[in-house]
Design a protein around this motif. Sequence first.
Motif, mmCIF file in Angstrom:
data_model
loop_
_atom_site.group_PDB
_atom_site.id
_atom_site.type_symbol
_atom_site.label_atom_id
_atom_site.label_comp_id
_atom_site.label_asym_id
_atom_site.label_seq_id
_atom_site.Cartn_x
_atom_site.Cartn_y
_atom_site.Cartn_z
ATOM 1 N N GLU A 57 -3.822 -2.709 7.696
ATOM 2 C CA GLU A 57 -4.727 -3.619 8.379
ATOM 3 C C GLU A 57 -3.979 -4.910 8.708
ATOM 4 N N ASN A 65 -1.078 4.302 -1.059
ATOM 5 C CA ASN A 65 -2.357 4.517 -0.388
ATOM 6 C C ASN A 65 -2.397 5.936 0.193
ATOM 7 N N LYS A 66 -3.399 6.725 -0.201
ATOM 8 C CA LYS A 66 -3.453 8.115 0.256
ATOM 9 C C LYS A 66 -4.024 8.242 1.660
ATOM 10 N N LYS A 67 -4.635 7.172 2.170
ATOM 11 C CA LYS A 67 -5.146 7.204 3.534
ATOM 12 C C LYS A 67 -3.990 6.936 4.491
ATOM 13 N N GLU A 68 -3.784 7.852 5.417
ATOM 14 C CA GLU A 68 -2.672 7.726 6.352
ATOM 15 C C GLU A 68 -3.185 7.718 7.785
ATOM 16 N N GLU A 69 -2.345 7.201 8.658
ATOM 17 C CA GLU A 69 -2.665 7.206 10.073
ATOM 18 C C GLU A 69 -1.376 7.414 10.860
ATOM 19 N N LYS A 73 0.816 -1.218 0.000
ATOM 20 C CA LYS A 73 0.000 0.000 0.000
ATOM 21 C C LYS A 73 0.850 1.269 0.000
ATOM 22 N N GLN A 90 0.939 4.946 5.827
ATOM 23 C CA GLN A 90 -0.277 4.604 5.101
ATOM 24 C C GLN A 90 -1.148 3.675 5.958
ATOM 25 N N LYS A 91 -2.443 3.819 5.820
ATOM 26 C CA LYS A 91 -3.368 3.045 6.642
ATOM 27 C C LYS A 91 -3.216 1.555 6.346
#
Length: 427
Positions: free
Chosen positions: A362, A333-337, A330, A359-360
């Motif tokens: 799972e 992946n533009k979703k970050e945390e 990922k 990047q987020k």
Amino acid sequence: MDYLDYFDIVDGKLLFSGGDLLEISKIYGTPLIVYSRSIIEKNVREFRTAFHIENFSLHYAMKANYNPAILSILRENGVGIDAANLNEVLLALQTGFSRDKILASPNNLSEDELKKIRDTGVTINFDDISQFKMVAADPPETVSFRINPGIGKGEFEGTTTGGKGSKFGMPPEAALSAYETAIENDVHKFGIHMMTGSNVLEPEFFRESTRTFFSIAYKISQKLGISFEFIDIGGGFGVPYRDDEKPMDLNKTANYIKENMKNYKDLFTENTKLIAEPGRYIVANSAVLVSKITCKKNYDKNIIGTDTGMNILLRPALYGAVHPIIPIVKFFNKKEEKGDVVGPICENTDKIGKDILIQKLEPGDFIAILNAGAYVTSMSSNYNLQPRATEILLDNGREYIIRKRDDLPDMLINFIVPDHLKGIRVN
């Protein structure tokens, strides 16, 4: 730091030195350290090209990583060894290094250990005159002493090996007395050594430290009428770990050192060898540590659990060191945390990455922890009865296992339960 300098992204997956990290991880499991022979050899070439002088000798600091497969690659490339103790000397000899390609730079060894190193024929950089006196009755052919030039620098206090308060080496006045003692014990060949720090990125530090060191060596040479077979400037050549750090300018660093050599040309005879002892610089970026996300939770803080603990990667817990962490699949992946990347060890210091933005991810996803070639394997342990990682080598398009993962019998092999304690049961 531009991570794409080290990797390729193909079909959204991370490739390291041509190896598909996702597929490799599925085959060998995690935690997994993946090395690249080509990167090791590239780093060796870069170092030699930067110095490019006659009588230059590159000695790898084995404490950075003692995997025999890595040592064998370095031996095949004509690199020597800097050994920190008797066992490192013995491993270097067992791996095929000749005695003249090994320097031992121990500190605080017992008389028995020092004599055993001497008896191998390997030259010793003595940390103190008291260490030399243990073997003075039958001294090595060549004697070298470690100088503390009063200058030190390191990424952390614990990795600063020169300057005030350092446990290593001796000040110039004590070194002068040490060489006098060696002469009195009928020694006729000499070297001189320093090692002032670790993971230094600033070329100016090497300009200052070698200028001071050469000055000290020159004064000793002139006062005692001796010349040096070798002048060992140690290591400390750094690599970047943080986003805001730039790689060390190795060419500039080498040019500063060569400039100082010219200013002390009377110190360097035509037979005097200049030795450098890089460890981290040669192997750090040659490996990645692959880990799997095992669980996640978020109460007062976002916790990203992995199967890699501080028993495998100790540096963050020990020093507060930072290793870049990137996802294998990922990457874009533009979703970050933001959160702590942690392991399975029963310690709250078991944090591989603290307050990092990533990047987020799972459970089931894989991450790559960078710069895993130096001070990862060599500092690992079986704390909490956790296994050390499997290690593989990427070599000319093939994969080779160069360390198998520990199982429980491996971890217990040297423990002995006396017969009278066996079979006791608690009711």
